[in-house]
Write a protein that holds these residues in place. Sequence first.
Motif, PDB file in Angstrom:
ATOM      1  N   ILE A   1       0.891  -1.114  -0.010  1.00 41.15           N
ATOM      2  CA  ILE A   1       0.144  -0.042   0.208  1.00 41.15           C
ATOM      3  C   ILE A   1       0.878   1.260   0.039  1.00 41.15           C
ATOM      4  O   ILE A   1       0.740   2.266  -0.745  1.00 41.15           O
ATOM      5  CB  ILE A   1      -1.069   0.037   1.338  1.00 41.15           C
ATOM      6  CG1 ILE A   1      -2.004  -1.103   1.119  1.00 41.15           C
ATOM      7  CG2 ILE A   1      -1.622   1.348   1.471  1.00 41.15           C
ATOM      8  CD1 ILE A   1      -2.830  -1.383   2.527  1.00 41.15           C
ATOM      9  N   VAL A   2       1.805   1.161   0.807  1.00 37.43           N
ATOM     10  CA  VAL A   2       2.823   2.496   0.972  1.00 37.43           C
ATOM     11  C   VAL A   2       3.414   2.693  -0.420  1.00 37.43           C
ATOM     12  O   VAL A   2       3.395   3.888  -0.866  1.00 37.43           O
ATOM     13  CB  VAL A   2       3.886   2.164   2.065  1.00 37.43           C
ATOM     14  CG1 VAL A   2       4.901   3.333   1.994  1.00 37.43           C
ATOM     15  CG2 VAL A   2       2.951   2.089   3.520  1.00 37.43           C
ATOM     16  N   ALA A   3       3.932   1.713  -1.096  1.00 33.67           N
ATOM     17  CA  ALA A   3       4.589   1.867  -2.238  1.00 33.67           C
ATOM     18  C   ALA A   3       3.758   2.374  -3.443  1.00 33.67           C
ATOM     19  O   ALA A   3       4.040   3.088  -4.259  1.00 33.67           O
ATOM     20  CB  ALA A   3       5.227   0.447  -2.604  1.00 33.67           C
ATOM     21  N   ASP A   4       2.426   1.855  -3.310  1.00 34.23           N
ATOM     22  CA  ASP A   4       1.444   2.322  -4.287  1.00 34.23           C
ATOM     23  C   ASP A   4       1.259   4.124  -4.175  1.00 34.23           C
ATOM     24  O   ASP A   4       1.109   4.493  -5.168  1.00 34.23           O
ATOM     25  CB  ASP A   4       0.427   1.488  -4.246  1.00 34.23           C
ATOM     26  CG  ASP A   4       0.543   0.159  -5.010  1.00 34.23           C
ATOM     27  OD1 ASP A   4       1.492   0.134  -5.791  1.00 34.23           O
ATOM     28  OD2 ASP A   4      -0.522  -0.738  -4.986  1.00 34.23           O
ATOM     29  N   VAL A   5       1.017   4.101  -2.799  1.00 30.71           N
ATOM     30  CA  VAL A   5       0.510   5.541  -2.711  1.00 30.71           C
ATOM     31  C   VAL A   5       1.741   6.488  -3.006  1.00 30.71           C
ATOM     32  O   VAL A   5       1.571   7.522  -3.524  1.00 30.71           O
ATOM     33  CB  VAL A   5       0.382   5.575  -1.002  1.00 30.71           C
ATOM     34  CG1 VAL A   5       0.125   7.152  -0.736  1.00 30.71           C
ATOM     35  CG2 VAL A   5      -1.021   4.839  -0.919  1.00 30.71           C
ATOM     36  N   LEU A   6       2.978   5.997  -2.859  1.00 28.79           N
ATOM     37  CA  LEU A   6       4.147   6.837  -3.009  1.00 28.79           C
ATOM     38  C   LEU A   6       4.541   6.679  -4.466  1.00 28.79           C
ATOM     39  O   LEU A   6       5.699   7.448  -5.135  1.00 28.79           O
ATOM     40  CB  LEU A   6       5.602   6.465  -2.402  1.00 28.79           C
ATOM     41  CG  LEU A   6       5.328   6.867  -0.805  1.00 28.79           C
ATOM     42  CD1 LEU A   6       6.243   6.024  -0.199  1.00 28.79           C
ATOM     43  CD2 LEU A   6       5.163   8.106  -0.397  1.00 28.79           C
ATOM     44  N   ARG A   7       3.707   5.969  -5.285  1.00 30.73           N
ATOM     45  CA  ARG A   7       4.026   5.842  -6.701  1.00 30.73           C
ATOM     46  C   ARG A   7       5.393   5.174  -7.213  1.00 30.73           C
ATOM     47  O   ARG A   7       6.097   5.854  -8.037  1.00 30.73           O
ATOM     48  CB  ARG A   7       3.592   6.830  -7.518  1.00 30.73           C
ATOM     49  CG  ARG A   7       2.116   7.436  -7.412  1.00 30.73           C
ATOM     50  CD  ARG A   7       2.242   8.760  -7.672  1.00 30.73           C
ATOM     51  NE  ARG A   7       1.012   9.447  -7.865  1.00 30.73           N
ATOM     52  CZ  ARG A   7       0.102  10.001  -6.844  1.00 30.73           C
ATOM     53  NH1 ARG A   7       0.828  10.104  -5.534  1.00 30.73           N
ATOM     54  NH2 ARG A   7      -1.104  10.512  -6.801  1.00 30.73           N
ATOM     55  N   LEU A   8       5.951   4.330  -6.353  1.00 29.43           N
ATOM     56  CA  LEU A   8       7.330   3.797  -6.427  1.00 29.43           C
ATOM     57  C   LEU A   8       7.443   2.684  -7.764  1.00 29.43           C
ATOM     58  O   LEU A   8       6.423   2.090  -7.862  1.00 29.43           O
ATOM     59  CB  LEU A   8       7.786   3.326  -5.357  1.00 29.43           C
ATOM     60  CG  LEU A   8       7.955   4.265  -4.051  1.00 29.43           C
ATOM     61  CD1 LEU A   8       8.677   3.576  -3.023  1.00 29.43           C
ATOM     62  CD2 LEU A   8       8.642   5.525  -4.545  1.00 29.43           C
ATOM     63  N   ARG A   9       8.278   2.800  -8.344  1.00 27.18           N
ATOM     64  CA  ARG A   9       8.717   1.869  -9.559  1.00 27.18           C
ATOM     65  C   ARG A   9       9.961   1.235  -9.525  1.00 27.18           C
ATOM     66  O   ARG A   9      10.956   2.084  -9.437  1.00 27.18           O
ATOM     67  CB  ARG A   9       8.211   2.520 -11.176  1.00 27.18           C
ATOM     68  CG  ARG A   9       6.961   3.001 -11.170  1.00 27.18           C
ATOM     69  CD  ARG A   9       5.964   1.786 -10.975  1.00 27.18           C
ATOM     70  NE  ARG A   9       4.625   1.899 -11.174  1.00 27.18           N
ATOM     71  CZ  ARG A   9       3.781   2.606 -10.547  1.00 27.18           C
ATOM     72  NH1 ARG A   9       4.112   2.317  -9.065  1.00 27.18           N
ATOM     73  NH2 ARG A   9       2.365   2.746 -10.838  1.00 27.18           N
ATOM     74  N   PRO A  10      10.252  -0.012  -9.693  1.00 27.69           N
ATOM     75  CA  PRO A  10       9.284  -1.078  -9.614  1.00 27.69           C
ATOM     76  C   PRO A  10       8.534  -0.885  -8.346  1.00 27.69           C
ATOM     77  O   PRO A  10       8.656  -0.464  -7.229  1.00 27.69           O
ATOM     78  CB  PRO A  10      10.075  -2.415  -9.451  1.00 27.69           C
ATOM     79  CG  PRO A  10      11.607  -2.012  -9.931  1.00 27.69           C
ATOM     80  CD  PRO A  10      11.632  -0.438  -9.400  1.00 27.69           C
ATOM     81  N   SER A  11       7.052  -1.268  -8.558  1.00 24.96           N
ATOM     82  CA  SER A  11       6.216  -1.288  -7.537  1.00 24.96           C
ATOM     83  C   SER A  11       6.154  -2.553  -6.663  1.00 24.96           C
ATOM     84  O   SER A  11       6.745  -3.429  -7.114  1.00 24.96           O
ATOM     85  CB  SER A  11       4.718  -1.365  -8.175  1.00 24.96           C
ATOM     86  OG  SER A  11       4.270  -2.445  -8.962  1.00 24.96           O
TER      87      SER A  11
END
Length: 345
Positions: free
Chosen positions: A109-119
């Motif tokens: 959830i945190v990575a998606d909210v921060l829009r990090l790639r790779p996800s």
Amino acid sequence: MKTYARDFFRIPSPRGHRTPALRVAAGIGIPLIILVLMGRTDLTIFAVFGALTGVFGRVEPHWLRLKHQTFAGILMSLSIVGGVISGGYGINGWALVGIGTLIAGVLSIVADVLRLRPSGPLFYIFAFMATASVPFDGQLWEAALTGVASVGVALVLGFMGRLWARRTEPDRQLAEAPLPAWSRIYAQAGRYVVALGLAGSIGVMSGLGHHYWAMVAAAAPISAVGASGGLIRAVYRIIGTYAGVLLTAALLTIQWSPLGLAFLIAALQFAGEVFVISHYSIALVFMTPVALMMTEFVAPGPTGTLVADRALETTIGAVIAFFVILLTTRKQRAQERSLRQTQTN
């Protein structure tokens, strides 16, 4: 199906991927060489995970990359610290799987909210589980400082291209990806929890020595772009890992000095990063030895057991991820097929 088979046997050009690959390889090699020269090879695993911050935002413009790598570096550092603390308290087996699964869901959830790639939580959960499982007799602050310092090296290397650019040349603008719908964010986190929980549990019950490898293998396909891409990645993960363990077995027949091993790991990571976007299986041929050999600094083990565990655990995790994706993304895959047909027409 014919298209997938044709794509698998096509070796892509490395053009456009060498510079990001070189950044990541340098980010790993520099801290490793420094630690070897200092005689602190017990800290190398923390340096490697901190350096993997460099894989984030590889195609983004410099300022956006710096932002995302900073967030990723914080998460990676916290994962390292959490792993060392867990290992220090002797948490292993079922308890470690449970904690790791919970962390994976939260960090998804945190990575998606921060829009990090790779996800997704792949790299963070790998860092947490590995550092919790590898023996470490040093101090927590030493591990933390090593990880943070390697993150710093990755940030500098990631932004260095901007410093070399002409002052009159503006940094190209690239908007962040839009935030996915919350329902999709929660559904994706749920897939990680189910897949990693099952993979880790089967890994523990199997009695194999590296059950967290099954969890990492389960996380990788789910993090792929698109549900169909996740199914393909699960298959590619198994094939690439099998080839990678054969390469690992061959490389471990050589008695590497610590300095030679540091250069080898950096070179293998470079080769893997060149292909990680364009051909996942080829990338894993080189990245699998990195994952296996980075523990050779502190906890060398029998080669046969090491490569067999990796192959079996990867199969467990990838197969579980394949069926989790298959059973939970029917609507999403139908939308992807419809979109492909529209684009073809």
